[in-house]
Structure formats: C-alpha cells, structure tokens
Design a protein around this motif. Structure first.
Motif, PDB file in Angstrom:
ATOM      1  N   GLU A  54       0.829  -1.206   0.000  1.00  0.00           N
ATOM      2  CA  GLU A  54       0.000   0.000   0.000  1.00  0.00           C
ATOM      3  C   GLU A  54       0.862   1.254   0.000  1.00  0.00           C
ATOM      4  N   GLY A  55       1.991   1.201   0.711  1.00  0.00           N
ATOM      5  CA  GLY A  55       2.871   2.364   0.801  1.00  0.00           C
ATOM      6  C   GLY A  55       3.832   2.493  -0.355  1.00  0.00           C
ATOM      7  N   GLY A  56       3.697   1.644  -1.379  1.00  0.00           N
ATOM      8  CA  GLY A  56       4.529   1.745  -2.568  1.00  0.00           C
ATOM      9  C   GLY A  56       5.993   1.518  -2.278  1.00  0.00           C
ATOM     10  N   ILE A  57       6.846   2.289  -2.936  1.00  0.00           N
ATOM     11  CA  ILE A  57       8.290   2.093  -2.813  1.00  0.00           C
ATOM     12  C   ILE A  57       8.769   2.417  -1.406  1.00  0.00           C
ATOM     13  N   ASP A  58       8.118   3.371  -0.727  1.00  0.00           N
ATOM     14  CA  ASP A  58       8.523   3.714   0.642  1.00  0.00           C
ATOM     15  C   ASP A  58       8.429   2.508   1.566  1.00  0.00           C
ATOM     16  N   SER A  59       7.354   1.744   1.443  1.00  0.00           N
ATOM     17  CA  SER A  59       7.172   0.570   2.300  1.00  0.00           C
ATOM     18  C   SER A  59       8.026  -0.599   1.848  1.00  0.00           C
ATOM     19  N   THR A  60       8.274  -0.697   0.553  1.00  0.00           N
ATOM     20  CA  THR A  60       9.006  -1.839   0.013  1.00  0.00           C
ATOM     21  C   THR A  60      10.487  -1.751   0.329  1.00  0.00           C
ATOM     22  N   ILE A  61      11.085  -0.592   0.139  1.00  0.00           N
ATOM     23  CA  ILE A  61      12.523  -0.391   0.379  1.00  0.00           C
ATOM     24  C   ILE A  61      12.687   0.639   1.483  1.00  0.00           C
ATOM     25  N   SER A  62      12.992   0.161   2.687  1.00  0.00           N
ATOM     26  CA  SER A  62      13.178   1.068   3.819  1.00  0.00           C
ATOM     27  C   SER A  62      14.404   0.610   4.590  1.00  0.00           C
ATOM     28  N   VAL A  63      15.576   0.841   4.010  1.00  0.00           N
ATOM     29  CA  VAL A  63      16.839   0.424   4.602  1.00  0.00           C
ATOM     30  C   VAL A  63      17.649   1.646   4.983  1.00  0.00           C
ATOM     31  N   THR A  64      18.563   1.457   5.935  1.00  0.00           N
ATOM     32  CA  THR A  64      19.433   2.554   6.346  1.00  0.00           C
ATOM     33  C   THR A  64      20.706   2.610   5.524  1.00  0.00           C
ATOM     34  N   GLY A  65      20.963   1.581   4.728  1.00  0.00           N
ATOM     35  CA  GLY A  65      22.111   1.614   3.830  1.00  0.00           C
ATOM     36  C   GLY A  65      21.838   2.466   2.607  1.00  0.00           C
ATOM     37  N   THR A  66      22.791   2.536   1.724  1.00  0.00           N
ATOM     38  CA  THR A  66      22.673   3.360   0.526  1.00  0.00           C
ATOM     39  C   THR A  66      21.635   2.783  -0.426  1.00  0.00           C
ATOM     40  N   VAL A  67      20.714   3.631  -0.876  1.00  0.00           N
ATOM     41  CA  VAL A  67      19.699   3.244  -1.851  1.00  0.00           C
ATOM     42  C   VAL A  67      19.961   4.011  -3.141  1.00  0.00           C
ATOM     43  N   THR A  68      20.149   3.281  -4.232  1.00  0.00           N
ATOM     44  CA  THR A  68      20.384   3.896  -5.535  1.00  0.00           C
ATOM     45  C   THR A  68      19.349   3.372  -6.515  1.00  0.00           C
ATOM     46  N   MET A  69      18.541   4.286  -7.056  1.00  0.00           N
ATOM     47  CA  MET A  69      17.558   3.930  -8.070  1.00  0.00           C
ATOM     48  C   MET A  69      17.814   4.812  -9.288  1.00  0.00           C
ATOM     49  N   ASP A  70      18.285   4.188 -10.351  1.00  0.00           N
ATOM     50  CA  ASP A  70      18.655   4.931 -11.547  1.00  0.00           C
ATOM     51  C   ASP A  70      17.437   5.617 -12.153  1.00  0.00           C
ATOM     52  N   PRO A  71      17.585   6.854 -12.651  1.00  0.00           N
ATOM     53  CA  PRO A  71      16.450   7.531 -13.291  1.00  0.00           C
ATOM     54  C   PRO A  71      15.955   6.839 -14.549  1.00  0.00           C
ATOM     55  N   ALA A  72      16.705   5.866 -15.055  1.00  0.00           N
ATOM     56  CA  ALA A  72      16.235   5.083 -16.198  1.00  0.00           C
ATOM     57  C   ALA A  72      15.672   3.738 -15.756  1.00  0.00           C
ATOM     58  N   ALA A  73      15.340   3.595 -14.458  1.00  0.00           N
ATOM     59  CA  ALA A  73      14.733   2.372 -13.950  1.00  0.00           C
ATOM     60  C   ALA A  73      13.217   2.417 -14.136  1.00  0.00           C
ATOM     61  N   ASN A  74      12.580   1.262 -13.913  1.00  0.00           N
ATOM     62  CA  ASN A  74      11.142   1.117 -14.118  1.00  0.00           C
ATOM     63  C   ASN A  74      10.475   0.665 -12.824  1.00  0.00           C
ATOM     64  N   PHE A  75       9.173   0.963 -12.713  1.00  0.00           N
ATOM     65  CA  PHE A  75       8.431   0.628 -11.500  1.00  0.00           C
ATOM     66  C   PHE A  75       7.054   0.099 -11.864  1.00  0.00           C
TER      67      PHE A  75
END
Length: 519
Positions: A330-351
């Motif tokens: 329900e919370g989308g990407i916020d709920s799916t990926i909530s880690v304290t390490g480095t998060v990198t999502m390329d602007p050419a990625a898909n969702f």
C-alpha cells in the motif's frame, strides 16, 4: 490389542538402535571392528540379520546402509557404486574406485578425516554429520547434493569451494551455534564457484564466507532458488578488509524467500545478492525474519517482484537502469525499500504497482523514471510530480496523477485497460461532464505531440489523423476507453511538413482539430 503387540515385536526384531543412536535394519553392513580390510573381502564385514551382527558371507553390493566403524580402515580395491548410504567414521582408501550413484549418499560421520575423492553422479549426496572442530579434507569437489547436519559443531568452518560446480541442492539443517561457510581465501585471492540447485536453510548458520582478509573476491553463480525457513542465512559474515574485498552472490535464475530467518552482512559496502535474470524474479520476505542486513542489486533487464515484502535493515539496495521493481505494498516504494544503507535507483529504472488495494507510489520513487506500469485493479496515487521518459502503461484500475506528471521527449501513455485521472483539491476524482478534445501540444510540433481529450463515460474510441486531402495517415487509438482524461502521444516522424487534422470519436461524439507539423 494382540495385533498391536505382534507389530511391536516384529519392529523390535527388525530394528536395533545402536549406542550412537542410528537405527539398524536387517541387511545393513558395518566393518568388522577389528581393523577392517579390503572392500571386496567378506571377512572385512559384518551384516545385521535383524537381531544381531554376524560375519558377512559376501561383501556389500553398494545398495545397503554401510558403515566403516571408527576403529577400522577399509580399502576399496575395485570399482564400486554406492546407491545406498556409505557412512564413514574412520578411514577409506582407494576412493578413486568409488562412484556415488543416483540416490547414493556418502555420510561423513566424524570430525576431520577425508571425504572420498570419488565420482559424484547426478542425484548423489554428500551428508556431513560428524564435524565438530575440524573440516574434512577433500571438500572442494563438484558434488551433486550437499547436506549440512552437524549438531555437534563448535567452530566456524568452510568448505573451501573454488572452481567447482554443485550440481544439485545445498541444504543446511543444523550447525549448532557455529557457522558453515561455502568458501574462504587468503588475502588478495579469489574463489568462484557455481550452484545449480536450490540453497535451502531450515536451521543453523550459513554464508558465503567468513574471512576478514583484504582484497578477497568471492562469486557464487547460483541458478536455483534461495529458500530459508529458519536459522541464519547471510551473504557474507566476513569484513573482507572492511570492503576492500568483494562478495557477489549472483541469483541468475531463481527467487529468494525467507521466513523466521536472520540475515546479516559483515561487509556492508561491498557484498550483496545480485538478481540478473533476463526476466522476472521475486523476493518474498515472510514473517518472523530479523533483517539485520539483506543487501540487493537488481541488474538491467531484470524485474524484481517484491509483492508485499518490506526490505529492512542496514543493507544497500541498487536498482540499475532498465531494471524494474514491482510492489503490491500500500505504501509503494517507501514501504518496500526502507533500509538505512545506501539506496540507488537509476532515473532510467522502471516501477510496477500491482497491489489489490489502493497504493501510493511513495516518495522514494525517483522523480524521473523510464516506465511506470499500473496493474492494480483498484487505484494508484502518484505521490510527487514525476517525469516519465519512456512509457506509462495503464493496464488496470485508476492512476491518479493529481500532483502532476510530465512525459519526457519520448514519453508515451499506453492505454491497456486502465484509467488516467487527476483529482480536484477536494479529493473528488475528475471525470469530465461532457466529451471534449483539447488543442494538441506543442503546436506546431516536430516530430511528436500530445493529443488530450476527456470522456464522461466508457466508450469505444478512435483517434485518427488525416491530411488536408481527407486521406487517413495514422490511427493513434482504436478500442474501448474508460471515463476520464486521456493523453496520447502522436509521432509524425514519417510525415512531411504541413497541416493535419486529428479526429477523436467516442461513441457518437466527434471532434476535429487542426495541427501543424514543421520539420
């Protein structure tokens, strides 16, 4: 009652429990207890007749349960195929004559010692049960199945796997409080190996490595699933020189699932799972997990479906260009990926958003993306203004873009059964009261432009382009379309400069407007 008593007597006659806790069945073999001898000599062996051990009249054929006892040494003096179980508590010689056939098991039931350098056929199994403080010799072989069941284990040990292929499954049942590592290496060295089957952890502690040596390089090329239902499964339990070394556990084909499992990572900057299948893979993080660190990279061309899973802990998360992250949270990407390490999502990625209840995209999704796919049959709400540079796929339900979205120069909206809407400030969904067609933008244009129109109700809709001679030069859309505000991109790359007419018909309602192509 008489039948029950009779059955118990029969079982007692057939089954004898030895002091070491193993059940003996009629027809089992063990070495003679007086020093052993050659495999093919009958006097080397005893056989169990259902009530007692007696001298064997012939050597074992290989299909039985065979034990080399701790005081004996047995030399395999001719080619021998094991389709049953060979349990070794002492010494085996001539092991180059041994083949473990389909269904055959070698049980290493002692501390230290040596695993036979044998032929390990498809369907055979190496079973480790007796390891306490010292790993056996000859453990770097291309086994088929491998099972770790070492409840007496006191020290962390490794299998030293390098340049080999495990053809089947790896199972971890029990390691006490110690750990089994797949491999290790000295400083500056590497270990690279392959696992074709599943890695299944139901208890104990298992990891790729435990070394703190600097500049080491470990690669697991894995083509099965990772399935953990207990214990501790970690990508790396060694610092590897605080990140100067690297660990990559490549999940080339399978999926990862965890329940009631602890996962850690002692090399937080340079060790992670890599999902790189040219297609779809999944991560299913169920209940009861302790996700201290579960680092993940998703390579280009891979779709990682995470469902309702919630990635937590201190691990990293990398989503490369042309990789796709799917979520039904329900919370989308916020709920799916909530880690304290480095998060990198390329602007050419898909969702992809494919839940069954209303979702938001979340503020963690980049404000510039390649594709967004709406496959939720209810509703998905865009959380922040977003530029879509490739395709917005409307496959199901409603995509509410009230905060605003932008199509990049090559961006398009693909109507595949979903609805694109925005909301007014009072939260009501905006559906036009009447049919209308806006002027295209930009206008003049080269080579593409946006055609926007509104439908007050679901209708069969056609969007066509004509030249000034009345000749149809393009069909932009032809099919059923739901109520709402719609945008279609028209690409005129194949047309010449001039004035064109675009005609939108929804049911009986028709509108025609002019547009100018300047090249």
């Amino acid at each position: 009652m008489r039948n029950i008593i009779t059955a118990v007597i029969v079982v007692c006659l057939v089954l004898f429990i030895t002091p070491n806790g193993y059940g003996q069945m009629a027809g089992d073999y063990q070495s003679n207890g007086t020093g052993g001898g050659s495999w093919n000599t009958a006097s080397t062996w005893q056989t169990y007749n259902g009530s007692a051990w007696v001298p064997a009249s012939a050597p074992p054929a290989g299909s039985e349960f065979i034990t080399v006892q701790g005081t004996d040494s047995v030399y395999v003096n001719a080619p021998t195929s094991i389709s049953g179980t060979l349990r070794n508590q002492s010494l085996l010689g001539g092991t180059n004559n041994l083949t473990f056939a389909n269904g055959g098991t070698y049980q290493h039931d002692q501390d230290a010692g040596s695993i036979p350098v044998a032929t390990w056929a498809t369907g055979s199994t190496l079973l480790l049960t007796g390891t306490v403080a010292t790993a056996p010799d000859n453990r770097n072989q291309s086994f088929y199945n491998v099972t770790f069941d070492t409840p007496g284990m006191l020290s962390n040990l490794n299998m030293a796997w390098d340049s080999i292929t495990i053809g089947g499954d790896v199972r971890v049942l029990n390691t006490a409080s110690a750990r089994w590592y797949m491999t290790s290496a000295t400083a500056g060295d590497s270990s690279i190996f392959t696992i074709m089957g599943d890695v299944i952890v139901t208890g104990g502690n298992f990891s790729t490595n435990g070394t703190g040596n600097a500049n080491t390089k470990f690669e697991v090329h894995h083509y099965g699933n990772v399935i953990a239902t207990g214990g501790n499964l970690s990508v790396s339990r060694g610092s590897q020189g605080s990140g100067t070394g690297s660990t990559r556990w490549y999940v080339h084909e399978g999926n990862l699932s965890m329940d009631n499992t602890t996962t850690q990572n002692s090399n937080p900057t340079n060790a992670w799972f890599v999902f790189d299948k040219a297609g779809s893979q999944s991560v299913n993080l169920g209940t009861g997990n302790t996700l201290t660190a579960l680092p993940i990279e998703v390579r280009s061309g891979t779709t990682l479906e995470m469902g309702n899973s919630e990635l937590r802990g201190s691990g990293i998360f990398n989503l490369n260009a042309d990789a796709t992250l799917g979520t039904s949270n329900e919370g989308g990407i916020d709920s799916t990926i909530s880690v304290t390490g480095t998060v990198t999502m390329d602007p050419a990625a898909n969702f992809t958003f494919n839940g069954s209840v209303q979702q938001v995209t979340g503020l963690s999704m980049p404000t510039t993306v390649a594709d967004i796919t709406i496959a939720n049959p209810t509703r998905v709400v865009l959380s922040q203004p977003t530029t879509i540079n490739d395709t917005l796929h409307l496959r199901a339900g409603v995509f509410d873009v009230g905060v605003g979205y932008t199509l990049g120069p090559n961006g398009v909206v693909s109507n595949e059964g979903g609805i694109l809407v925005s909301v007014e400030s009072d939260g009501e969904r905006l559906i036009p009261e009447t049919f209308y067609v806006e002027q295209n933008y930009p206008n003049p244009f080269n080579p593409s432009t946006i055609l926007q129109f509104g439908l007050p109700a679901r209708a069969y809709t056609t969007v066509e382009v004509f030249n000034l001679l009345g000749q149809r030069v393009a069909t932009v859309f032809d099919g059923l379309m739901d109520a709402g505000i719609h945008e279609l991109r028209f690409d005129a790359s194949g047309l010449v400069t001039g004035v064109y007419l675009y005609r939108v018909q929804a049911g009986s309602a028709v509108a025609v407007k002019r547009m100018l192509l300047l090249k």
